[in-house]
Design a protein around this motif. Structure first.
Motif, PDB file in Angstrom:
ATOM      1  N   THR A  14       0.821  -1.223   0.000  1.00 57.26           N
ATOM      2  CA  THR A  14       0.000   0.000   0.000  1.00 57.26           C
ATOM      3  C   THR A  14       0.853   1.271   0.000  1.00 57.26           C
ATOM      4  OG1 THR A  14      -0.183  -0.060   2.403  1.00 57.26           O
ATOM      5  CG2 THR A  14      -1.974  -1.091   1.158  1.00 57.26           C
ATOM      6  N   TYR A  47       9.452 -14.248   2.138  1.00 50.42           N
ATOM      7  CA  TYR A  47       8.615 -13.353   2.944  1.00 50.42           C
ATOM      8  C   TYR A  47       7.161 -13.684   2.645  1.00 50.42           C
ATOM      9  CZ  TYR A  47       6.708  -9.025   4.947  1.00 50.42           C
ATOM     10  OH  TYR A  47       6.001  -8.118   5.706  1.00 50.42           O
ATOM     11  N   ILE A  48       6.375 -13.846   3.710  1.00 55.04           N
ATOM     12  CA  ILE A  48       4.941 -14.117   3.527  1.00 55.04           C
ATOM     13  C   ILE A  48       4.257 -12.753   3.429  1.00 55.04           C
ATOM     14  CG2 ILE A  48       2.932 -15.390   4.395  1.00 55.04           C
ATOM     15  CD1 ILE A  48       5.466 -17.155   4.202  1.00 55.04           C
ATOM     16  N   ASN A  54       1.118  -3.482   5.847  1.00 56.20           N
ATOM     17  CA  ASN A  54       1.956  -3.244   7.019  1.00 56.20           C
ATOM     18  C   ASN A  54       3.397  -3.598   6.678  1.00 56.20           C
ATOM     19  OD1 ASN A  54       2.323  -2.362   9.602  1.00 56.20           O
ATOM     20  ND2 ASN A  54       1.885  -4.322  10.560  1.00 56.20           N
ATOM     21  N   PRO A  68      -0.492 -15.832   0.221  1.00 59.37           N
ATOM     22  CA  PRO A  68      -1.654 -16.714   0.360  1.00 59.37           C
ATOM     23  C   PRO A  68      -2.867 -16.035  -0.277  1.00 59.37           C
ATOM     24  CG  PRO A  68      -0.623 -16.236   2.499  1.00 59.37           C
ATOM     25  CD  PRO A  68      -0.085 -15.260   1.510  1.00 59.37           C
ATOM     26  N   ALA A  89      -6.656 -17.597   5.260  1.00 64.65           N
ATOM     27  CA  ALA A  89      -5.691 -16.493   5.397  1.00 64.65           C
ATOM     28  C   ALA A  89      -5.802 -15.445   4.291  1.00 64.65           C
ATOM     29  CB  ALA A  89      -4.272 -17.064   5.413  1.00 64.65           C
ATOM     30  N   GLY A 116      -5.900  -5.111   4.339  1.00 66.36           N
ATOM     31  CA  GLY A 116      -5.129  -6.334   4.538  1.00 66.36           C
ATOM     32  C   GLY A 116      -5.973  -7.592   4.517  1.00 66.36           C
ATOM     33  N   SER A 120      -3.072 -11.973   8.249  1.00 66.11           N
ATOM     34  CA  SER A 120      -2.146 -11.033   8.890  1.00 66.11           C
ATOM     35  C   SER A 120      -2.726 -10.452  10.180  1.00 66.11           C
ATOM     36  CB  SER A 120      -1.856  -9.840   7.971  1.00 66.11           C
ATOM     37  OG  SER A 120      -1.711 -10.244   6.647  1.00 66.11           O
ATOM     38  N   VAL A 123      -1.158 -11.374  13.437  1.00 68.32           N
ATOM     39  CA  VAL A 123       0.304 -11.187  13.515  1.00 68.32           C
ATOM     40  C   VAL A 123       0.619  -9.982  14.402  1.00 68.32           C
ATOM     41  CG1 VAL A 123       2.425 -10.732  12.209  1.00 68.32           C
ATOM     42  CG2 VAL A 123       0.723 -12.326  11.293  1.00 68.32           C
ATOM     43  N   GLY A 127      -5.787  -3.544  15.859  1.00 74.93           N
ATOM     44  CA  GLY A 127      -6.689  -2.906  16.809  1.00 74.93           C
ATOM     45  C   GLY A 127      -7.112  -1.537  16.338  1.00 74.93           C
ATOM     46  N   ARG A 163      -0.168  -4.690  19.674  1.00 77.15           N
ATOM     47  CA  ARG A 163       0.441  -4.836  18.343  1.00 77.15           C
ATOM     48  C   ARG A 163       1.514  -5.931  18.355  1.00 77.15           C
ATOM     49  NH1 ARG A 163      -3.307  -2.485  18.022  1.00 77.15           N
ATOM     50  NH2 ARG A 163      -3.773  -0.459  17.130  1.00 77.15           N
ATOM     51  N   CYS A 175       6.476 -18.858  10.180  1.00 76.60           N
ATOM     52  CA  CYS A 175       5.185 -19.551  10.148  1.00 76.60           C
ATOM     53  C   CYS A 175       4.381 -19.066   8.967  1.00 76.60           C
ATOM     54  CB  CYS A 175       4.409 -19.304  11.441  1.00 76.60           C
ATOM     55  SG  CYS A 175       3.809 -17.635  11.615  1.00 76.60           S
ATOM     56  N   LEU A 176       3.514 -19.952   8.501  1.00 82.19           N
ATOM     57  CA  LEU A 176       2.569 -19.561   7.460  1.00 82.19           C
ATOM     58  C   LEU A 176       1.178 -19.867   8.009  1.00 82.19           C
ATOM     59  CD1 LEU A 176       3.038 -20.186   3.675  1.00 82.19           C
ATOM     60  CD2 LEU A 176       0.818 -19.842   4.713  1.00 82.19           C
ATOM     61  N   ARG A 221     -12.458   7.171  10.019  1.00 85.97           N
ATOM     62  CA  ARG A 221     -11.183   6.787   9.404  1.00 85.97           C
ATOM     63  C   ARG A 221     -10.940   7.555   8.104  1.00 85.97           C
ATOM     64  NH1 ARG A 221      -8.986   1.830  11.374  1.00 85.97           N
ATOM     65  NH2 ARG A 221      -7.767   1.796   9.479  1.00 85.97           N
ATOM     66  N   ASN A 233       0.610   4.687   1.618  1.00 84.09           N
ATOM     67  CA  ASN A 233       0.950   4.757   3.046  1.00 84.09           C
ATOM     68  C   ASN A 233       0.793   3.373   3.663  1.00 84.09           C
ATOM     69  OD1 ASN A 233      -1.649   4.714   5.043  1.00 84.09           O
ATOM     70  ND2 ASN A 233      -2.238   5.495   3.026  1.00 84.09           N
ATOM     71  N   GLY A 234       1.257   3.231   4.886  1.00 91.53           N
ATOM     72  CA  GLY A 234       1.154   1.944   5.576  1.00 91.53           C
ATOM     73  C   GLY A 234       0.441   2.086   6.906  1.00 91.53           C
TER      74      GLY A 234
END
Ligand SMILES: Cc1cc2nc3c(=O)[nH]c(=O)nc-3n(C[C@H](O)[C@H](O)[C@H](O)COP(=O)(O)OP(=O)(O)OC[C@H]3O[C@@H](n4cnc5c(N)ncnc54)[C@H](O)[C@@H]3O)c2cc1C
Length: 336
Positions: A14, A47-48, A54, A68, A89, A116, A120, A123, A127, A163, A175-176, A221, A233-234
């Motif tokens: 993003t 990298y997953i 994020n 995924p 996922a 997202g 994720s 992870v 919140g 977080r 992990c996946l 938002r 942005n992230g």
């Protein structure tokens, strides 16, 4: 599964960083996981990548990106007015929100419009507006990459924190996640601890329903955060810093309007956005990167920014905040 070489990742993050991955593997089904791990993830950087909301790619990725792309929401058993959902996922988080609103399932409506994928969400224990995903996660299923073995972790075993979770600690990049199970309520209950949300509902004179709460969250938002499809942005770039109560007391002598929330062990959680704003960074642009005009916590790509430009802005903000408040900001975003 589908495999691509030299894949441009611009559409997969993003921030809109134009970087390339040597290999990009889109998984079509969870039952491909063992095969993917055995064939592609040993002795090879990987990298997953979910929705890339994020993740800040800092350079081309000389390895395999595993994405995924398998979705699906299954309604499982019902117990004491609670419904269990098993969600794949690759399901977009927002699809799950809409599914729950349509079926009158309560618990995650305050997390409306977080970009997202579902895999994720646990992870970093996403919140917003007084709710964290840990409040509804029942268990998480997946595979440990180093051993190739499946796991199923209960809520407690996920070791959720602010977080944070086991997936950012001992299982970080090992992990996946294939499925996340949620426990949602059929009985109406709302979390309205966030003042801005209750105020928005009252101002619009809206009855308390799932749809209205979700719509209000989205409006709040939209007013605060840039749409990544328009301005890269992230989301929140830094975590809200947690400081000892004495440090907070000392700071309020100079800054009486300092925002602070109670944190575990009598500590205080400060607002990173307020600290950055007070340090003069709100809406500031340096080259092609900077902070958002309505929320200083969000670093943005004003167009054509390089990863280095974004990182330079972040480092300068960390330095300025440290100098002004003697508080160290930690980056929330994953830098790859
Ligand atoms: C505009 C905007 C607003 C945002 N608002 C919020 C907010 O209010 N609250 C909040 O908490 N966050 C927010 N975020 C951050 C982000 O949306 C969330 O963290 C989201 O859960 C990331 O999902 P993703 O699929 O895009 O993750 P990615 O960036 O793709 O991945 C994030 C991390 O999860 C890992 N991962 C992804 N999928 C898997 C998997 N299947 N198995 C194992 N590991 C995996 C990755 O390796 C990486 O470490 C916001 C971001 C943006 C851009």
């Amino acid at each position: 599964m589908k495999l691509f070489d030299n894949q441009n990742l611009k559409e997969y993050n993003t921030f809109g960083m134009e970087v390339y991955a040597r290999q990009f593997l889109a998984m079509d089904a969870a039952d491909e996981t063992s095969d993917v791990i055995a064939r592609f993830l040993h002795e090879n950087p990987y990298y997953i990548l979910g929705g890339g909301s994020n993740t800040l790619f800092t350079k081309n990725f000389d390895g395999t990106i595993v994405h995924p792309a398998f979705g699906g929401i299954e309604r499982m058993e019902k117990k004491d007015g609670k419904v269990l959902l098993r969600v794949a996922a690759g399901e977009p988080w927002e699809n799950l929100i809409q599914y729950c609103i349509r079926r009158q399932l309560y618990g995650i409506e305050n997390l409306t419009a977080i970009p997202g994928l579902v895999g994720s969400a646990p992870v970093q224990n996403i919140g917003a507006y007084g709710v964290e995903v840990k409040d509804t996660v029942w268990k998480v299923e997946g595979f440990v990459i180093s051993t190739g073995l499946p796991f199923s972790l209960s809520n407690a075993e996920c070791r959720f924190g602010y977080r944070n979770s086991i997936f950012k600690q001992t299982l970080k990049n090992d992990c996946l996640i294939t499925y996340v199970w949620f426990q949602l309520s059929e009985n109406p209950h709302f979390t309205l601890s966030y003042q801005g949300l209750t105020k928005a509902l009252q101002e619009r004179e809206l009855p308390l329903t799932l749809r209205n709460v979700s719509d209000c969250v989205r409006k709040i938002r939209d007013a605060k955060l840039p749409d990544p499809k328009i301005v890269g942005n992230g989301g929140s770039f830094f975590q809200n810093p947690i400081v000892p109560a004495e440090k907070h007391n000392e700071l309020t002598k100079t800054y009486p309007d300092l925002v602070a929330y109670d944190a575990p062990d009598g500590q205080k959680k400060l607002s990173a956005g307020q600290l950055i704003e007070k340090a003069g960074w709100k809406g500031k642009q340096v080259g092609n990167a900077g902070t958002w005009k309505n929320q200083a916590l969000v670093l943005v790509n004003y167009g054509g920014a390089t990863p280095q430009e974004v990182l330079d802005v972040a480092e300068t903000i960390i330095k300025d905040v440290k100098m002004m408040f003697d508080v160290t900001l930690e980056m929330e975003i994953n830098r790859i």
